[in-house]
Design an enzyme around this catalytic site. Sequence first.
Site, PDB file in Angstrom:
ATOM      1  CD  GLU A  39      59.008 -29.500  44.728  1.00  0.00           C
ATOM      2  OE1 GLU A  39      59.127 -29.443  43.489  1.00  0.00           O
ATOM      3  OE2 GLU A  39      59.966 -29.762  45.495  1.00  0.00           O
ATOM      4  CG  HIS A  96      62.233 -32.188  44.333  1.00  0.00           C
ATOM      5  ND1 HIS A  96      61.950 -31.494  45.485  1.00  0.00           N
ATOM      6  CD2 HIS A  96      63.238 -33.054  44.639  1.00  0.00           C
ATOM      7  CE1 HIS A  96      62.741 -31.914  46.444  1.00  0.00           C
ATOM      8  NE2 HIS A  96      63.540 -32.845  45.967  1.00  0.00           N
ATOM      9  NE  ARG A 143      49.806 -60.165  40.573  1.00  0.00           N
ATOM     10  CZ  ARG A 143      50.100 -59.914  41.859  1.00  0.00           C
ATOM     11  NH1 ARG A 143      49.852 -58.737  42.367  1.00  0.00           N
ATOM     12  NH2 ARG A 143      50.669 -60.834  42.609  1.00  0.00           N
ATOM     13  NE  ARG A 195      53.440 -57.677  40.621  1.00  0.00           N
ATOM     14  CZ  ARG A 195      52.904 -57.949  39.436  1.00  0.00           C
ATOM     15  NH1 ARG A 195      53.334 -58.968  38.734  1.00  0.00           N
ATOM     16  NH2 ARG A 195      51.950 -57.185  38.948  1.00  0.00           N
TER      17      ARG A 195
END
Length: 249
Positions: A77, A4, A220, A165
């Site tokens: 990896e 990947h 927030r 949210r």
Amino acid sequence: MKYHIRLNKDLIRGAKTVILPGDPGRVEKTSKTIDPNSKYLASNREYTSYLSYIEGNPILTCSTGIGGPSLSICVEELADLGVENFIRIGTTGAIQEDIKVPSMIITTGSVRLDGTSLHYAPINYPAVADFGLTNILVDSCRKLNLDYKTGITASSDTFYPGQERYDSFTKYVRREFQGSLKELQKLNVLNFEMESSALLTICSVFGLKGASICSAIVNRTKTETPDDTVLELAEKNLADVVSLSVRNI
Ligand code: URA
């Protein structure tokens, strides 16, 4: 060649430390802040990587993409190529009223709302940051005169419902998550993001070192959407912090 990330031992030159932004678009700027002569290594899907040198020591920067699943592939990896120190940098939504935007949030431990970390350890296993790496991040923030807080982060698999949210497509949040924002505020959780619980759990399980520092791009308790100047400053501050930090590992 790792499937990947498209890296191998030859390309990473024995690098033991990696900086992990989520966004592939932040890799070049971050690595060139560490070392202006940083070199592009590879790009495949969400994984873009550059190699820098500090006093002859190789340092990798590799993006993880958003969320635990893609991060876990990257960490697996890189660990297999010999990387030992994993430092996540990213953006986050602060949920405590007193947190300024953009200030730094250094995660000491994460609430495991994600699914990925469960593939590595049961839910009662803690997602905690490496003490040494975390101290280095704190030190860098102090030296750079950046506002910062250390504490607990909530790590969610979703940006919308999992972070409660309502500015979403359906505006509906499942019952399970309704009220979760308030509860996490009461539990003194500082912020929401989407990768730290997977990173910290996996690193602990592997016997490797993980740490996470995020820039609060929104608070927030006041708003749901960041503005572009804040995003730019967040990116610069994070690059400065890791650039200083990697010199002290
Ligand atoms: N990333 C998140 O996961 N949540 C935010 O609010 C901001 C950035």
